[in-house]
Design a protein around this motif. Structure first.
Motif: not given
Length: 303
Positions: A161-164, A154-158, A100-109
């Motif tokens: 890569a996706l937002l910043f 892993v979350v910090a790296a994601s 769910e964390t991976a899904s939310l990070l992708i959707s947010l970006s």
């Protein structure tokens, strides 16, 4: 809306108009930024819900979106407190929260890059932070502290890569990731559903979070239809609502059911043998049997 206008709004207009006129200018500006000037004039100034149905639907969508974003700030707090209070992760699937964390990070970006209204996706950022906290707690209470540190890394790296640093993931790749995020969001529910079924209990799973998710996913279907013309996001919310409905049904079915614990079979100790009774030993007095006191007559003849 016409019955509401006639039975509720019209009788209250003499009382509502002074309140609307006394609202400060920043409030009016905020409403205009949310629903636009024409809808602001129709709904707030004229207090007319029937003049433009599209404005009414948009206002309801915005109100639901803001409510969802507000509720998302605390949706996982009961779950976090429950884990900390019990110091147990029974009934909570780490795999489910990681997906769910991976899904939310992708959707947010994806939403940020497409500049969609914040009210249609704002909860993804708040829930993602809480999901990371839950995941770390689950691993910590399972004595997997190294895995918890790796999860944070892993979350910090994601996020970076996706937002910043958007040069690492271009827009075309981001669209593919969003399609995968919908599948991840669906897949994230399956381990939790399986965990509940396997253990026959909801364990430390928070009922507040489950039912809040159910209401939020249903509301998101409406807000997406009203404000976001993107089938990828819509289908993800529809699938998520279906599985949230299954989890809510499990929560009701297993309500107050204790968690199954692995009971160790106790080996029966052999019954202690009774001490063998010692045969009574005759105690000798140490004295020879007494002879009679009388002298026996001698029978030997004298030669």
């Amino acid at each position: 809306m016409e019955p509401i206008q006639k039975t509720l709004v019209n009788p209250l207009q003499p009382y509502l108009r002074p309140i609307v006129e006394s609202l400060p200018e920043p409030v009016h500006d905020a409403v205009v930024s949310l629903i636009g000037s024409p809808c602001h004039n129709t709904l707030l100034v004229d207090l007319d819900l029937t003049k433009d149905p599209a404005c009414t639907s948009l206002a309801i969508s915005k109100a639901l979106g803001i409510a969802i974003v507000g509720a998302s700030a605390i949706v996982k707090v009961p779950q976090i407190l429950k884990l900390i209070g019990s110091r147990s992760s029974a009934g909570v699937s780490f795999v489910s929260y990681a997906l769910e964390t991976a899904s939310l990070l992708i959707s947010l970006s994806y939403n940020v890059r497409n500049q969609f209204p914040f009210s249609t996706y704002g909860e993804t950022a708040l829930i993602a932070v809480q999901d990371v906290m839950v995941g770390v707690l689950v691993l910590t209470f399972a004595d997997r502290r190294t895995a918890a540190a790796a999860f944070i890394a892993v979350v910090a790296a994601s996020v970076y890569a996706l937002l910043f640093d958007q040069s690492l993931v271009d827009a075309h790749t981001m669209a593919y990731l969003q399609a995968g995020a919908g599948a991840l969001g669906v897949a994230s529910k399956l381990p939790q559903i399986y965990t509940i079924w396997r253990e026959g209990s909801t364990g430390q799973l928070s009922a507040f979070a489950v039912f809040n998710y159910l209401a939020g996913s249903l509301s998101r279907i409406f807000t997406t239809l009203q404000e976001v013309d993107d089938k990828l996001i819509l289908y993800g919310f529809i699938a998520g609502f279906s599985l949230n409905l299954v989890m809510a049904a499990q929560m009701l079915y297993y309500w107050n059911t204790p968690t199954k614990t692995k009971t160790k079979t106790k080996t029966k100790k052999p019954a202690s043998k009774q001490a063998e009774k010692k045969a009574p030993v005759a105690k000798s007095s140490g004295a020879s049997p007494k002879s009679g006191s009388g002298k026996s007559p001698t029978t030997r003849r004298r030669g």
